[in-house]
Design an enzyme around this catalytic site. Structure first.
Site, PDB file in Angstrom:
ATOM      1  N   ASP A  31    -103.743  23.723  82.454  1.00 40.38           N
ATOM      2  CA  ASP A  31    -102.423  23.486  81.851  1.00 40.38           C
ATOM      3  C   ASP A  31    -101.518  24.661  82.225  1.00 40.38           C
ATOM      4  O   ASP A  31    -101.959  25.800  82.210  1.00 40.38           O
ATOM      5  CB  ASP A  31    -102.564  23.399  80.320  1.00 40.38           C
ATOM      6  CG  ASP A  31    -101.382  22.700  79.672  1.00 40.38           C
ATOM      7  OD1 ASP A  31    -101.611  21.672  79.010  1.00 40.38           O
ATOM      8  OD2 ASP A  31    -100.234  23.182  79.822  1.00 40.38           O
ATOM      9  N   GLY A  36     -97.129  22.651  76.819  1.00 40.74           N
ATOM     10  CA  GLY A  36     -98.350  22.718  76.002  1.00 40.74           C
ATOM     11  C   GLY A  36     -98.451  24.030  75.231  1.00 40.74           C
ATOM     12  O   GLY A  36     -97.669  24.962  75.453  1.00 40.74           O
ATOM     13  N   ALA A  75     -97.794  16.031  82.608  1.00 33.49           N
ATOM     14  CA  ALA A  75     -96.566  15.390  83.103  1.00 33.49           C
ATOM     15  C   ALA A  75     -95.437  15.694  82.132  1.00 33.49           C
ATOM     16  O   ALA A  75     -95.683  16.047  80.978  1.00 33.49           O
ATOM     17  CB  ALA A  75     -96.749  13.875  83.187  1.00 33.49           C
ATOM     18  N   SER A  77     -92.477  13.981  79.875  1.00 34.96           N
ATOM     19  CA  SER A  77     -92.572  12.659  79.252  1.00 34.96           C
ATOM     20  C   SER A  77     -91.394  12.284  78.359  1.00 34.96           C
ATOM     21  O   SER A  77     -91.559  11.476  77.453  1.00 34.96           O
ATOM     22  CB  SER A  77     -93.864  12.589  78.444  1.00 34.96           C
ATOM     23  OG  SER A  77     -93.829  13.567  77.429  1.00 34.96           O
ATOM     24  N   TYR A 141     -88.363   8.467  83.936  1.00 37.68           N
ATOM     25  CA  TYR A 141     -89.691   8.774  83.396  1.00 37.68           C
ATOM     26  C   TYR A 141     -90.646   7.615  83.677  1.00 37.68           C
ATOM     27  O   TYR A 141     -91.728   7.800  84.249  1.00 37.68           O
ATOM     28  CB  TYR A 141     -89.600   9.057  81.889  1.00 37.68           C
ATOM     29  CG  TYR A 141     -90.942   9.056  81.214  1.00 37.68           C
ATOM     30  CD1 TYR A 141     -91.922   9.965  81.600  1.00 37.68           C
ATOM     31  CD2 TYR A 141     -91.258   8.120  80.234  1.00 37.68           C
ATOM     32  CE1 TYR A 141     -93.182   9.944  81.017  1.00 37.68           C
ATOM     33  CE2 TYR A 141     -92.503   8.099  79.642  1.00 37.68           C
ATOM     34  CZ  TYR A 141     -93.461   9.004  80.038  1.00 37.68           C
ATOM     35  OH  TYR A 141     -94.697   8.976  79.468  1.00 37.68           O
ATOM     36  N   ILE A 207     -79.915   7.579  63.881  1.00 38.12           N
ATOM     37  CA  ILE A 207     -80.454   6.304  64.372  1.00 38.12           C
ATOM     38  C   ILE A 207     -79.684   5.969  65.643  1.00 38.12           C
ATOM     39  O   ILE A 207     -78.460   5.762  65.590  1.00 38.12           O
ATOM     40  CB  ILE A 207     -80.308   5.199  63.307  1.00 38.12           C
ATOM     41  CG1 ILE A 207     -81.148   5.562  62.069  1.00 38.12           C
ATOM     42  CG2 ILE A 207     -80.706   3.849  63.879  1.00 38.12           C
ATOM     43  CD1 ILE A 207     -81.014   4.566  60.912  1.00 38.12           C
TER      44      ILE A 207
HETATM   45  N1  UFG Z   1     -84.948   7.306  67.858  1.00 35.87           N
HETATM   46  C1  UFG Z   1     -83.889   7.437  66.987  1.00 35.87           C
HETATM   47  N2  UFG Z   1     -83.553   8.689  66.588  1.00 35.87           N
HETATM   48  C2  UFG Z   1     -84.202   9.810  67.011  1.00 35.87           C
HETATM   49  C3  UFG Z   1     -85.278   9.655  67.907  1.00 35.87           C
HETATM   50  C4  UFG Z   1     -85.623   8.381  68.306  1.00 35.87           C
HETATM   51  O1  UFG Z   1     -83.254   6.462  66.584  1.00 35.87           O
HETATM   52  O2  UFG Z   1     -83.791  10.911  66.623  1.00 35.87           O
HETATM   53  C5  UFG Z   1     -85.341   5.956  68.282  1.00 35.87           C
HETATM   54  C6  UFG Z   1     -85.281   5.762  69.771  1.00 35.87           C
HETATM   55  O3  UFG Z   1     -84.012   5.359  70.187  1.00 35.87           O
HETATM   56  C7  UFG Z   1     -86.345   4.685  69.967  1.00 35.87           C
HETATM   57  C8  UFG Z   1     -87.359   4.964  68.857  1.00 35.87           C
HETATM   58  O4  UFG Z   1     -86.677   5.760  67.907  1.00 35.87           O
HETATM   59  O5  UFG Z   1     -85.784   3.435  69.760  1.00 35.87           O
HETATM   60  C9  UFG Z   1     -88.563   5.719  69.343  1.00 35.87           C
HETATM   61  O6  UFG Z   1     -88.117   6.832  70.085  1.00 35.87           O
HETATM   62  P1  UFG Z   1     -89.081   7.996  70.565  1.00 35.87           P
HETATM   63  O7  UFG Z   1     -88.227   9.009  71.242  1.00 35.87           O
HETATM   64  O8  UFG Z   1     -89.944   8.411  69.452  1.00 35.87           O
HETATM   65  O9  UFG Z   1     -90.014   7.260  71.599  1.00 35.87           O
HETATM   66  P2  UFG Z   1     -89.632   6.411  72.906  1.00 35.87           P
HETATM   67  O10 UFG Z   1     -89.777   4.970  72.519  1.00 35.87           O
HETATM   68  O11 UFG Z   1     -88.359   6.818  73.517  1.00 35.87           O
HETATM   69  O12 UFG Z   1     -90.696   6.932  73.909  1.00 35.87           O
HETATM   70  C10 UFG Z   1     -92.050   6.749  73.707  1.00 35.87           C
HETATM   71  C11 UFG Z   1     -92.818   7.786  74.493  1.00 35.87           C
HETATM   72  C12 UFG Z   1     -92.623   7.561  75.945  1.00 35.87           C
HETATM   73  C13 UFG Z   1     -92.891   6.148  76.296  1.00 35.87           C
HETATM   74  C14 UFG Z   1     -92.091   5.218  75.448  1.00 35.87           C
HETATM   75  C15 UFG Z   1     -92.340   3.800  75.727  1.00 35.87           C
HETATM   76  O13 UFG Z   1     -92.397   9.073  74.163  1.00 35.87           O
HETATM   77  O14 UFG Z   1     -93.511   8.384  76.632  1.00 35.87           O
HETATM   78  O15 UFG Z   1     -92.387   5.462  74.106  1.00 35.87           O
HETATM   79  O16 UFG Z   1     -91.190   3.144  75.307  1.00 35.87           O
HETATM   80  F1  UFG Z   1     -92.541   5.925  77.545  1.00 35.87           F
END
Ligand code: UFG
Length: 321
Positions: A31, A36, A75, A77, A141, A207
């Site tokens: 790593d 990390g 990676a 992410s 990504y 949101i």
């Molecule tokens: N969200 C909010 N407010 C925030 C953060 C997130 O509304 O402050 C929403 C996002 O728009 C999304 C949902 O919450 O609709 C989940 O968001 P995350 O950032 O927690 O996760 P993602 O869905 O963007 O991403 C995750 C993984 C990625 C993967 C993806 C697959 O982190 O590695 O799921 O969709 F690719």
């Protein structure tokens, strides 16, 4: 077995290392500690500080350690970051993995479990996503992870390496000891951010859009516990060692929760009020992603042990606060 875990100091990597060690396996971690945390590497794992894109280092480690296989997490992410800095993602995800694969070929390592993502699918409007659905990533990504999957498959064909690629849906939760948990810097993921609001570290949760074509207008995701993912990786390595053929599997719970539903569940679990503010959509976000993980269940006998959103949130809450 003896396994090299790339990205073993990261969130999912460190949880998988803990499980491997708890099950009595030998673990080597490489790593670069960019994202990390050194303190999250299990003390019984052998740690190498470095980059998987460093060919001499990787050849040196693989020659010395003589592992049965690699589990490849290292990676970048973050969907949002990848939209603004695609170069960083192609460099670290695609180019570095290419070097790592060349080192594996040089050293005759024939088994690889790869951490892919549901972001490879893009915006798919179906109730449940299966592995044969077309892949049209909506952000760099997801595109780089798809490129990595394809590189790994071609490399396998050329050098006789077999692999399992896991397309994770939304990962959350923590190891039951509470010694390791999700801590990204900066944090961008919904559940840890919502819990920061519950804990009083953050004032409110934004949101990202409430005008999606979903019942409450907010994005729907399939949340899966990190230890359920860890179990799948160990099962996949055993499957490959037993001669299993190369496969791609989804890993999710098969149930979707909207951003608002996650916030409600977190309020219930923590007993705290969570202030919200609706802001603009985040670029690159698909409206809804829910997995069918039937193939993983049938092939690897993988059954998630944390199917409820409350249990996942509770595990994250207990570990972090
Ligand atoms: N969200 C909010 N407010 C925030 C953060 C997130 O509304 O402050 C929403 C996002 O728009 C999304 C949902 O919450 O609709 C989940 O968001 P995350 O950032 O927690 O996760 P993602 O869905 O963007 O991403 C995750 C993984 C990625 C993967 C993806 C697959 O982190 O590695 O799921 O969709 F690719």
């Amino acid at each position: 077995m003896k396994v090299l875990v790339t990205g073993g100091a990261g969130y999912i990597g460190s949880h998988t290392v803990y499980l491997l060690i708890e099950q009595g396996h030998d673990v080597v971690v490489v790593d670069n500690l960019v994202t990390g945390h050194k303190q999250d590497v299990h003390p019984d794992a052998k740690f190498y500080y470095g980059n998987i894109g460093d060919y001499p280092l990787m050849v040196d480690i693989l020659r010395k350690e003589k592992v049965d296989g690699l589990i490849h997490f290292a990676a970048y992410s973050l969907v949002g970051e990848s939209m603004s800095q695609p170069f960083k993602y192609y460099e670290n995800n695609v180019s570095a993995t290419n070097v790592m694969l060349a080192a594996m070929a040089e050293c005759g390592v024939k088994q690889l479990v790869f951490s892919s993502t549901a972001a490879t699918y893009g915006d798919v409007n179906v109730p449940l996503i299966t592995e044969e659905m077309p892949t049209h990533p909506t952000n760099p990504y997801g595109q780089t992870k798809l490129a990595m999957e394809q590189m790994i498959a071609w490399h396998g064909q050329a050098y006789g390496m077999r692999h399992v690629a896991f397309r994770y849906f939304n990962v959350a939760g923590a190891h039951s000891s509470g010694r390791i948990y999700e801590k990204h810097d900066p944090e961008t993921h919904l559940i840890p951010l919502v819990l920061e609001v519950a804990a009083g570290v953050r004032k409110q949760i934004y949101i990202f859009g409430d005008d999606y074509a979903t019942p409450d207008g907010t994005c729907i995701r399939d949340y899966i516990h990190v230890m359920d993912l860890a179990v799948a990786h160990v099962k996949a390595m055993n499957y490959l060692i037993d001669g299993g053929k190369s496969m791609t599997f989804n890993l999710g719970n098969g149930e979707g929760f909207s951003v608002r539903q996650v916030i409600e569940a977190a309020q219930k679990v923590t007993g705290r009020e969570i202030l919200t503010h609706v802001s603009d959509r985040r670029q690159g976000d698909p409206a809804k992603l829910i997995a069918s993980s039937l193939l993983a269940t049938e092939t690897l006998n993988w059954i998630p042990q944390y199917p409820s959103i409350e249990a996942i949130i509770e595990s994250a809450w207990k570990a972090a606060y």
